[in-house]
Write an enzyme that holds these catalytic residues in place. Structure first.
Site, PDB file in Angstrom:
ATOM      1  N   ASP A  99       0.806  -1.224   0.000  1.00 46.69           N
ATOM      2  CA  ASP A  99       0.000   0.000   0.000  1.00 46.69           C
ATOM      3  C   ASP A  99       0.839   1.274   0.000  1.00 46.69           C
ATOM      4  O   ASP A  99       0.429   2.287  -0.568  1.00 46.69           O
ATOM      5  CB  ASP A  99      -0.939   0.007   1.215  1.00 46.69           C
ATOM      6  CG  ASP A  99      -2.263  -0.687   0.918  1.00 46.69           C
ATOM      7  OD1 ASP A  99      -2.695  -0.635  -0.240  1.00 46.69           O
ATOM      8  OD2 ASP A  99      -2.850  -1.276   1.837  1.00 46.69           O
ATOM      9  N   TYR A 148      -2.437   0.132   9.224  1.00 52.49           N
ATOM     10  CA  TYR A 148      -1.454  -0.841   9.715  1.00 52.49           C
ATOM     11  C   TYR A 148      -0.730  -0.280  10.939  1.00 52.49           C
ATOM     12  O   TYR A 148      -0.476  -1.003  11.909  1.00 52.49           O
ATOM     13  CB  TYR A 148      -0.452  -1.197   8.613  1.00 52.49           C
ATOM     14  CG  TYR A 148      -1.113  -1.677   7.345  1.00 52.49           C
ATOM     15  CD1 TYR A 148      -2.121  -2.635   7.378  1.00 52.49           C
ATOM     16  CD2 TYR A 148      -0.758  -1.159   6.104  1.00 52.49           C
ATOM     17  CE1 TYR A 148      -2.748  -3.065   6.220  1.00 52.49           C
ATOM     18  CE2 TYR A 148      -1.371  -1.583   4.942  1.00 52.49           C
ATOM     19  CZ  TYR A 148      -2.373  -2.528   4.995  1.00 52.49           C
ATOM     20  OH  TYR A 148      -2.994  -2.939   3.851  1.00 52.49           O
ATOM     21  N   HIS A 183     -10.898  -0.477  -6.289  1.00 53.67           N
ATOM     22  CA  HIS A 183      -9.712  -0.041  -7.029  1.00 53.67           C
ATOM     23  C   HIS A 183      -9.459  -0.960  -8.222  1.00 53.67           C
ATOM     24  O   HIS A 183      -9.138  -0.482  -9.326  1.00 53.67           O
ATOM     25  CB  HIS A 183      -8.475  -0.049  -6.123  1.00 53.67           C
ATOM     26  CG  HIS A 183      -8.562   0.853  -4.941  1.00 53.67           C
ATOM     27  ND1 HIS A 183      -7.540   0.972  -4.012  1.00 53.67           N
ATOM     28  CD2 HIS A 183      -9.540   1.694  -4.513  1.00 53.67           C
ATOM     29  CE1 HIS A 183      -7.896   1.834  -3.077  1.00 53.67           C
ATOM     30  NE2 HIS A 183      -9.115   2.278  -3.360  1.00 53.67           N
TER      31      HIS A 183
END
Length: 353
Positions: free
Chosen positions: A96, A133, A230
């Site tokens: 990411d 995260y 996405h």
């Protein structure tokens, strides 16, 4: 139409912020003309508005998820489970983190203002994923352990190996702005979003179905929902580019796509065997077939025939990461045109979690 090899690269023109001499409705997905003024009611690809609505309604904030139970349960994970948890968080961070920078750079060479608007939302959502995260780890462990886990992301040899093809394509696009490097990078991005997350997602969902680490699982489910949106949009952009530019429909690109998918599955299989073998509730052989099934689904989104004929069914139905009511696409990758592409205005078969 038969595919042919390209003879020269196709340079990309960087967009201008505002160009009033050009029409509001974009004349092309790349290297087109547009004023930069976005009227959602007059865009070449109506499915981009569907994508916008889906993306914009997925808003969420990580720290709204209660992690108190996870903080207690993290310490009770076995050594193998904790290694998988830490390693997968590290992996997801490496996937990411670069996406925001990549997506924003791509947007500067996509003429269509509607596509540019969607890219802005995707980039912002990738920032939220990365924050999540950090939030998850700060909720369950001390700063030194958090730093150690993020060091796993930076140094783990298997993570670096499996990310290398994606990052190479991104770097190629950053060095040379052409339609060819853009397509390769978008294809690798679709692999990142649609294949490379899923063994990791499965691990956390497996914990949740054992009534453990539910907060982490909820965060992952939000990320998963975003990544589905996405993936759909990126596949639509790819199809728009190849539909508008027949010269890009080459044997070389077809070979690249097949090789990229096969390599991604090979590396995902290696990662699965290394990290998830011996985890209660995870069958590695099933996970491998599931990853192959995901690859088939992603190939279908691009109009490519299934790469793994034996992986036609989801052998892990407890993973609700996508719907099986997918409308199969039999179109050849190099026979897509605007007319068929606009059919993506109808939902492509992925459901929210």
């Amino acid at each position: 139409m038969s595919a042919t090899a390209p003879t020269t690269a196709t340079p990309l023109e960087r967009i201008r912020i505002l160009e009033p001499r050009h029409p509001n409705r974009s004349t092309g997905i790349i290297n087109g003309r547009t004023s930069g003024i976005l009227n959602w009611n007059d865009i070449p690809y109506p499915s981009f508005y569907r994508a916008y609505k889906e993306l914009s309604t997925n808003f969420w904030i990580p720290d709204e998820v209660d992690m108190k139970a996870d903080a207690r349960e993290y310490g009770d994970l076995s050594a193998r489970e904790k290694n998988a948890y830490d390693s997968i968080i590290g992996l997801l961070a490496t996937l990411d983190s670069p996406q925001t920078r990549f997506i924003y750079n791509v947007a500067e060479y996509i003429t269509d203002p509607a596509a540019h608007a969607n890219a802005a939302i995707i980039g912002q959502q990738e920032v939220i994923h990365n924050e999540s995260y950090s939030y998850v780890l700060s909720s369950i462990t001390d700063l030194e352990n958090q730093k150690r886990i993020f060091e796993i992301a930076r140094t783990h040899p298997t993570i670096l190996k499996r990310n290398a093809p994606i990052m190479t394509s991104y770097d190629d696009f950053m060095r040379e702005k052409t339609a060819e490097t853009l397509l390769r990078a978008l294809i690798q991005s679709s692999i990142l979003e649609g294949i490379n997350f899923y063994s990791g997602f499965a691990y956390f969902y497996n914990l949740v179905r054992q009534n453990r680490m539910a907060g982490t699982g909820k965060v992952i489910s939000f990320i998963n929902r975003d990544e589905l949106a996405h993936t759909k949009f990126i596949s639509e952009v790819i199809r728009a580019i190849v539909g508008e530019h027949p010269a890009l429909q080459s044997d070389e690109l077809a070979e690249y796509v097949h090789r990229a998918f096969e390599h991604a599955v090979e590396l995902e299989v290696q990662w699965t065997g290394e990290v998830l073998d011996g985890i209660d509730g995870i069958n590695v052989d099933e996970m491998i077939r599931y990853v192959q099934y995901r690859a088939n689904k992603m190939a279908g989104m691009l109009g490519i025939e299934s790469l793994y004929p034996d992986a036609t069914e989801n052998v892990m139905p407890w993973i609700r990461a996508y719907a099986d009511n997918f409308t199969e696409t039999k179109t050849d990758f190099f026979e897509m045109r605007n007319a068929s592409y606009k059919k993506t205005n109808v939902d492509n078969g992925f459901d929210d979690l």
